[in-house]
Design an enzyme around this catalytic site. Structure first.
Site, PDB file in Angstrom:
ATOM      1  N   SER A  91       0.863  -1.182   0.000  1.00 13.76           N
ATOM      2  CA  SER A  91       0.000   0.000   0.000  1.00 13.76           C
ATOM      3  C   SER A  91       0.897   1.228   0.000  1.00 13.76           C
ATOM      4  O   SER A  91       1.968   1.200   0.606  1.00 13.76           O
ATOM      5  CB  SER A  91      -0.901   0.027   1.232  1.00 13.76           C
ATOM      6  OG  SER A  91      -1.803   1.120   1.175  1.00 13.76           O
ATOM      7  N   TYR A 164      -3.549  10.331   3.721  1.00 11.06           N
ATOM      8  CA  TYR A 164      -3.088   9.001   4.101  1.00 11.06           C
ATOM      9  C   TYR A 164      -4.121   8.299   4.976  1.00 11.06           C
ATOM     10  O   TYR A 164      -4.453   7.125   4.752  1.00 11.06           O
ATOM     11  CB  TYR A 164      -1.749   9.078   4.839  1.00 11.06           C
ATOM     12  CG  TYR A 164      -1.326   7.723   5.370  1.00 11.06           C
ATOM     13  CD1 TYR A 164      -0.898   6.726   4.503  1.00 11.06           C
ATOM     14  CD2 TYR A 164      -1.391   7.442   6.730  1.00 11.06           C
ATOM     15  CE1 TYR A 164      -0.537   5.470   4.982  1.00 11.06           C
ATOM     16  CE2 TYR A 164      -1.035   6.191   7.211  1.00 11.06           C
ATOM     17  CZ  TYR A 164      -0.611   5.211   6.331  1.00 11.06           C
ATOM     18  OH  TYR A 164      -0.274   3.972   6.808  1.00 11.06           O
ATOM     19  N   LYS A 168      -6.139   4.707   3.985  1.00 11.19           N
ATOM     20  CA  LYS A 168      -6.138   3.467   4.758  1.00 11.19           C
ATOM     21  C   LYS A 168      -7.547   3.097   5.220  1.00 11.19           C
ATOM     22  O   LYS A 168      -7.917   1.918   5.238  1.00 11.19           O
ATOM     23  CB  LYS A 168      -5.200   3.586   5.959  1.00 11.19           C
ATOM     24  CG  LYS A 168      -3.737   3.804   5.620  1.00 11.19           C
ATOM     25  CD  LYS A 168      -3.178   2.726   4.706  1.00 11.19           C
ATOM     26  CE  LYS A 168      -3.017   1.382   5.367  1.00 11.19           C
ATOM     27  NZ  LYS A 168      -2.311   0.399   4.510  1.00 11.19           N
ATOM     28  N   PRO A 193      -1.475  -1.643  12.575  1.00 13.37           N
ATOM     29  CA  PRO A 193      -0.346  -1.138  13.363  1.00 13.37           C
ATOM     30  C   PRO A 193      -0.278   0.383  13.379  1.00 13.37           C
ATOM     31  O   PRO A 193      -0.860   1.063  12.529  1.00 13.37           O
ATOM     32  CB  PRO A 193       0.864  -1.714  12.638  1.00 13.37           C
ATOM     33  CG  PRO A 193       0.414  -1.813  11.207  1.00 13.37           C
ATOM     34  CD  PRO A 193      -1.066  -2.137  11.261  1.00 13.37           C
TER      35      PRO A 193
END
Length: 345
Positions: A91, A164, A168, A193
């Site tokens: 990614s 970002y 995600k 994470p």
């Protein structure tokens, strides 16, 4: 750290094998006895990855490569031939956020769609997706003090949501949508994470390790109250391998972060590992950070996070691993050590 016990020679397709996390996932899979088919954007990169894993002690006799691109349909079905499990770690992750947020969102979402749809067509048994704390802990009330759990989702309407974070969040939500539509939601697990640190395998420091590199090389003159939740890359890699077969991991999300700390605390640990280096000590006041952000898009993207510590509930991940997470101090120390050993900082 205890190794994942050898379990099988089944083939695993691992996307993003050339990345910092992907390399560690490959090591853990090979150590566990799997055959690893790693995807790279260009096959010319394969020899370097092979050499890196060999140098790290991996048995590369069960390592193979395939060329895949997150933005292209080419090769995905062939890459899935003979594959039992998918590990999708690939990614985009950029520190300097693009002017057009779709430059991040599109490859993240479309890459997830391509990987999961190809895996479903091939009837793979289980899928593990690398997501992020970014899909959990943003767009919420800053006053929140309780840890974020696997039930939490980022609110994309929130003020602290940058490109970002959005990429995600949208990518993980799309993954669950695809699996639900296929009636296979319990065949997916996601690992979420926070900032991933730990030993570097090659000369590429990745993105998270740049935090430490900049403290070592003097490019950070003072310490803003930027928060980090740190987790060791070896823990993340082991969680990926265990989630692939554990019954308890079916349909689960695993937030992973050992503890939350400000940049000043990170600098203290780096300084202790690097005597003689001019690691900054001075705190940067918030007003100075806000002025600096006028000229720096990277800093501008995190202004709403100044001083806001966000803890993650990692109890599920610790149960999956059967032990506590490696301390953030150890992860930072290992990053510092390997950056200096490899001459990167």
């Amino acid at each position: 750290m205890p190794a994942v016990p050898p379990v099988s020679s089944d083939r695993v397709l691992l996307t993003g094998i050339s990345g910092f996390l992907g390399g560690h996932v490959a090591l853990a899979l090979l150590e566990a006895g799997y055959t690893v088919r790693g995807s790279v954007r260009k096959l010319a990169r394969a020899d370097a990855v092979r050499d890196t894993l060999r140098a790290a002690g991996a048995d590369i006799s069960r390592l193979e490569f395939v060329e895949l691109d997150l933005l292209s349909e080419a090769g995905w079905d062939k890459a899935m031939d003979g594959v039992r499990y998918l590990q999708h770690t690939a990614s985009p992750f950029l520190i300097d956020l693009p002017e057009d947020k779709m430059d991040l969102i599109r490859p993240a979402v479309e890459g997830t769609e391509r990987a999961l749809n190809a895996a479903l067509r091939a009837d793979v048994e289980r899928i593990v997706l690398t997501s992020s704390r970014a899909a959990i802990a943003y767009g919420h009330d800053k006053a929140r003090t309780k840890p974020f759990t696997e039930s939490d989702w980022t609110n994309l309407e929130g003020r602290d949501v940058n490109a970002y974070v959005e990429s995600k969040t949208r990518a993980e939500r799309r993954a669950w949508e695809i699996m639900r539509a296929a009636g296979r939601e319990t065949d997916l697990s996601t690992i979420n994470p926070s900032a991933i640190l730990g030993p570097l395998l090659d000369q590429d420091p990745g993105t998270s390790a740049l935090i430490v590199k900049r403290l070592l090389d003097g490019s950070v003159p003072a310490l803003p109250r930027i928060p980090f939740v740190i987790v060791d890359v070896r823990d993340i890699a082991e969680a990926h391998v265990r989630a692939m077969t554990a019954e308890a991991a079916r349909g689960r999300r695993y937030p992973m972060g050992e503890r939350s700390m400000l940049m000043g605390e990170v600098a203290d640990i780096v300084r202790g590992q690097a005597p003689g280096r001019r690691v900054p000590r001075l705190a940067m006041p918030d007003w100075a950070v806000r002025i600096y952000a006028l000229f720096n898009g990277e800093v501008r993207g995190i202004l709403n996070e100044l001083g806001v510590l966000k803890e993650l509930d990692s109890s599920g991940a610790e149960k999956l691993l059967g032990r506590p997470l490696t301390t953030a101090d150890q992860a930072i120390a290992e990053t510092t050590r390997t950056l200096m050993e490899k001459g990167i900082a």
